[in-house]
Motif scaffolding. Structure first.
Motif, PDB file in Angstrom:
ATOM      1  N   VAL A 171      -5.882  10.640   7.532  1.00 11.87           N
ATOM      2  CA  VAL A 171      -7.026  10.210   6.732  1.00 11.87           C
ATOM      3  C   VAL A 171      -7.242  11.131   5.534  1.00 11.87           C
ATOM      4  O   VAL A 171      -7.507  12.322   5.708  1.00 11.87           O
ATOM      5  N   PRO A 172      -7.128  10.603   4.322  1.00  9.01           N
ATOM      6  CA  PRO A 172      -7.426  11.423   3.149  1.00  9.01           C
ATOM      7  C   PRO A 172      -8.950  11.467   2.949  1.00  9.01           C
ATOM      8  O   PRO A 172      -9.513  10.655   2.219  1.00  9.01           O
ATOM      9  N   VAL A 173      -9.584  12.421   3.616  1.00  9.29           N
ATOM     10  CA  VAL A 173     -11.047  12.498   3.600  1.00  9.29           C
ATOM     11  C   VAL A 173     -11.549  12.760   2.177  1.00  9.29           C
ATOM     12  O   VAL A 173     -11.089  13.689   1.512  1.00  9.29           O
ATOM     13  N   GLY A 174     -12.456  11.908   1.726  1.00  7.68           N
ATOM     14  CA  GLY A 174     -13.023  12.080   0.390  1.00  7.68           C
ATOM     15  C   GLY A 174     -12.336  11.246  -0.679  1.00  7.68           C
ATOM     16  O   GLY A 174     -12.851  11.097  -1.785  1.00  7.68           O
ATOM     17  N   ALA A 175     -11.178  10.681  -0.342  1.00  8.83           N
ATOM     18  CA  ALA A 175     -10.426   9.935  -1.362  1.00  8.83           C
ATOM     19  C   ALA A 175     -11.203   8.732  -1.891  1.00  8.83           C
ATOM     20  O   ALA A 175     -11.195   8.462  -3.097  1.00  8.83           O
ATOM     21  N   GLU A 176     -11.875   8.043  -0.997  1.00 14.41           N
ATOM     22  CA  GLU A 176     -12.596   6.837  -1.418  1.00 14.41           C
ATOM     23  C   GLU A 176     -13.636   7.102  -2.498  1.00 14.41           C
ATOM     24  O   GLU A 176     -13.899   6.243  -3.346  1.00 14.41           O
ATOM     25  N   GLN A 177     -14.231   8.287  -2.448  1.00 10.93           N
ATOM     26  CA  GLN A 177     -15.264   8.619  -3.435  1.00 10.93           C
ATOM     27  C   GLN A 177     -14.683   9.358  -4.645  1.00 10.93           C
ATOM     28  O   GLN A 177     -15.399   9.659  -5.589  1.00 10.93           O
ATOM     29  N   ILE A 208      -2.117  10.245  -3.151  1.00  8.60           N
ATOM     30  CA  ILE A 208      -2.399  10.025  -4.581  1.00  8.60           C
ATOM     31  C   ILE A 208      -2.820   8.570  -4.797  1.00  8.60           C
ATOM     32  O   ILE A 208      -3.796   8.284  -5.495  1.00  8.60           O
ATOM     33  N   LEU A 209      -2.095   7.646  -4.156  1.00 10.51           N
ATOM     34  CA  LEU A 209      -2.404   6.213  -4.308  1.00 10.51           C
ATOM     35  C   LEU A 209      -3.732   5.841  -3.661  1.00 10.51           C
ATOM     36  O   LEU A 209      -4.284   4.770  -3.929  1.00 10.51           O
ATOM     37  N   ALA A 210      -4.253   6.727  -2.799  1.00  9.03           N
ATOM     38  CA  ALA A 210      -5.529   6.446  -2.131  1.00  9.03           C
ATOM     39  C   ALA A 210      -6.722   6.733  -3.030  1.00  9.03           C
ATOM     40  O   ALA A 210      -7.851   6.357  -2.702  1.00  9.03           O
ATOM     41  N   VAL A 211      -6.497   7.402  -4.150  1.00 10.23           N
ATOM     42  CA  VAL A 211      -7.595   7.647  -5.090  1.00 10.23           C
ATOM     43  C   VAL A 211      -7.850   6.342  -5.844  1.00 10.23           C
ATOM     44  O   VAL A 211      -6.956   5.833  -6.520  1.00 10.23           O
ATOM     45  N   PRO A 212      -9.044   5.754  -5.681  1.00 13.06           N
ATOM     46  CA  PRO A 212      -9.311   4.446  -6.279  1.00 13.06           C
ATOM     47  C   PRO A 212      -8.967   4.411  -7.766  1.00 13.06           C
ATOM     48  O   PRO A 212      -9.357   5.305  -8.511  1.00 13.06           O
ATOM     49  N   GLY A 213      -8.230   3.390  -8.136  1.00 12.88           N
ATOM     50  CA  GLY A 213      -7.880   3.216  -9.548  1.00 12.88           C
ATOM     51  C   GLY A 213      -6.432   3.546  -9.853  1.00 12.88           C
ATOM     52  O   GLY A 213      -5.836   2.964 -10.754  1.00 12.88           O
ATOM     53  N   ILE A 214      -5.847   4.479  -9.107  1.00 13.53           N
ATOM     54  CA  ILE A 214      -4.483   4.905  -9.437  1.00 13.53           C
ATOM     55  C   ILE A 214      -3.464   3.826  -9.071  1.00 13.53           C
ATOM     56  O   ILE A 214      -2.635   3.428  -9.898  1.00 13.53           O
ATOM     57  N   ARG A 215      -3.539   3.318  -7.841  1.00 14.22           N
ATOM     58  CA  ARG A 215      -2.613   2.265  -7.431  1.00 14.22           C
ATOM     59  C   ARG A 215      -2.724   1.053  -8.361  1.00 14.22           C
ATOM     60  O   ARG A 215      -1.708   0.517  -8.838  1.00 14.22           O
ATOM     61  N   GLU A 216      -3.968   0.664  -8.639  1.00 18.73           N
ATOM     62  CA  GLU A 216      -4.208  -0.500  -9.496  1.00 18.73           C
ATOM     63  C   GLU A 216      -3.624  -0.275 -10.894  1.00 18.73           C
ATOM     64  O   GLU A 216      -2.999  -1.164 -11.474  1.00 18.73           O
ATOM     65  N   ALA A 217      -3.847   0.924 -11.431  1.00 23.13           N
ATOM     66  CA  ALA A 217      -3.347   1.221 -12.781  1.00 23.13           C
ATOM     67  C   ALA A 217      -1.826   1.129 -12.835  1.00 23.13           C
ATOM     68  O   ALA A 217      -1.265   0.614 -13.807  1.00 23.13           O
ATOM     69  N   ILE A 218      -1.165   1.601 -11.772  1.00 22.12           N
ATOM     70  CA  ILE A 218       0.304   1.552 -11.755  1.00 22.12           C
ATOM     71  C   ILE A 218       0.779   0.100 -11.652  1.00 22.12           C
ATOM     72  O   ILE A 218       1.671  -0.332 -12.380  1.00 22.12           O
ATOM     73  N   ALA A 219       0.136  -0.649 -10.756  1.00 21.51           N
ATOM     74  CA  ALA A 219       0.538  -2.045 -10.566  1.00 21.51           C
ATOM     75  C   ALA A 219       0.317  -2.862 -11.836  1.00 21.51           C
ATOM     76  O   ALA A 219       1.070  -3.787 -12.123  1.00 21.51           O
ATOM     77  N   GLU A 220      -0.725  -2.487 -12.586  1.00 20.42           N
ATOM     78  CA  GLU A 220      -1.070  -3.276 -13.776  1.00 20.42           C
ATOM     79  C   GLU A 220      -0.458  -2.756 -15.068  1.00 20.42           C
ATOM     80  O   GLU A 220      -0.632  -3.362 -16.121  1.00 20.42           O
ATOM     81  N   ALA A 221       0.231  -1.615 -14.996  1.00 17.28           N
ATOM     82  CA  ALA A 221       0.753  -1.006 -16.225  1.00 17.28           C
ATOM     83  C   ALA A 221       1.824  -1.871 -16.884  1.00 17.28           C
ATOM     84  O   ALA A 221       2.060  -1.776 -18.091  1.00 17.28           O
ATOM     85  N   GLY A 222       2.467  -2.709 -16.085  1.00 20.34           N
ATOM     86  CA  GLY A 222       3.477  -3.608 -16.655  1.00 20.34           C
ATOM     87  C   GLY A 222       4.734  -2.880 -17.089  1.00 20.34           C
ATOM     88  O   GLY A 222       5.462  -3.342 -17.962  1.00 20.34           O
ATOM     89  N   VAL A 223       4.994  -1.714 -16.484  1.00 20.22           N
ATOM     90  CA  VAL A 223       6.233  -0.981 -16.791  1.00 20.22           C
ATOM     91  C   VAL A 223       6.999  -0.789 -15.484  1.00 20.22           C
ATOM     92  O   VAL A 223       6.418  -0.899 -14.403  1.00 20.22           O
TER      93      VAL A 223
END
Ligand code: GDP
Ligand code: CA
Length: 321
Positions: A171-177, A208-223
């Protein structure tokens, strides 16, 4: 070319050394895992950030893959003489200075990203190293000890217990926030390619991917997003990654790790030549796959890692086309 790399410690750092050699003119941004961070003796220790910084800056203990070269342990033994531990975490005298500077700057109000930049002023790693977040995230591992379930710090699981008991959950404690550190989302949005080095898929890249926004940014970067397997021949190359993979229900195999990331994130995946049989399975999951040598331990520092980096960049161009 702008390259973004999500990195843990040793697997990430050694790959990055190869990437710098393979793409000397590239502008490389490294998003570092901070889930391994721990407070010891009142000091903030960031093992993965330091492994990247020391490896790329020429200060790493090569045999160990972590900590400083020419290290001594006087402070640690003096602390032990006072009965002050833990003794299971190896902090050397040279290394202590890094943690003192970091803790002092954090205490003065600087965010971890600014502190990391200041530390890198000395080491000149040749990449821009940014922690995944300035917020506190701490990876905990649920284990059963003497019939009792409890959560322990990742370092206690990894370093003290050497992953000798099963990990029931990670569990990455604190990642969600947590919020991505300044520069993280911007680097991803302007990248030409994103690479996942052969870092731990659960406690390094997964955190790293558990930090909200990072996974989405990578998936949406289109590269192109291309990863390299840390699992070779059904076992981690070094370390105990299979233990934490089991905790998230993923078998220790090159194809299984690719499927774990999934085609929503990954466009390309490199497996070792011994896992050539896994290529078809990865491709049928919608991820372009190649089998190439993926072992970074070679006498001529970094040549194997550089070849791996060239293969990763070539695969990225192939999926881009
Ligand atoms: P840590 O934070 O120090 O554990 O380092 P990382 O998360 O960056 O990398 C750990 C992973 O690197 C382990 O799962 C290993 O299997 C993998 N690894 C280490 N050396 C090699 C290598 O030479 N080749 C490959 N393919 N993986 C490696
Ligand atoms: Ca780590």
């Amino acid at each position: 070319m702008r390259i973004v790399v999500l990195a843990g410690g040793i697997g990430g750092a050694r790959f990055l050394r190869g990437l710098k050699a393979a793409a000397p003119d590239a502008d490389i941004t490294v998003i570092g895992n901070t889930g391994d961070d721990i407070h010891l003796f009142g000091l903030k220790v960031c093992p993965d950030l330091d492994t990247v910084m020391y490896t790329l800056g020429g200060g790493i203990n090569e045999e160990q893959g972590w900590g400083r070269t020419d290290e001594t342990f006087q402070v640690k033994s003096e602390l032990a003489a006072y009965g002050v531990g833990p003794e299971w975490f190896g902090l050397g005298d040279r290394d202590f200075a890094t943690h003192i500077v970091r803790t002092q700057m954090l205490g003065a109000g600087y965010p971890l990203s600014a502190v990391t930049e200041a530390l890198c002023d000395r080491w000149q790693p040749g990449v821009r190293l940014i922690p995944m977040t300035d917020d506190r995230v701490e990876t905990h591992v649920a284990v059963e000890v003497d019939g009792e379930q409890k959560a322990i710090h990742f370092q206690e699981y990894w370093v003290r217990l050497r992953a000798s008991v099963d990990a029931l959950a990670v569990v990455p404690v604190g990642a969600e926030q947590a919020k991505p550190a300044p520069g993280v989302l911007e680097a991803i949005a302007t990248a030409d390619v994103v690479l996942f080095p052969p870092s731990n898929p659960v406690v390094s890249i997964g955190t790293i991917l558990a930090v909200p926004g990072i996974r989405e940014a990578i998936a949406e970067a289109g590269v192109p997003v291309v990863g390299l397997s840390p699992i070779v021949g059904d076992a981690p190359v070094r370390g105990m990654a299979d233990k934490v993979l089991a905790a998230v229900g993923v078998e220790a195999g090159a194809a299984a790790v690719a499927e774990h990331y999934g085609s929503g994130l990954l466009d390309g995946w490199l497996v070792d030549t011994v896992d050539a049989g896994a290529v078809e399975r990865v491709e049928s999951a919608g991820i372009r796959c190649r089998a190439v040598p993926l072992i970074m331990t070679d006498p001529e520092e970094g040549t194997a890692a550089a070849a791996m980096a060239r293969e990763a960049l070539a695969l990225a161009e192939e999926v881009r086309a």
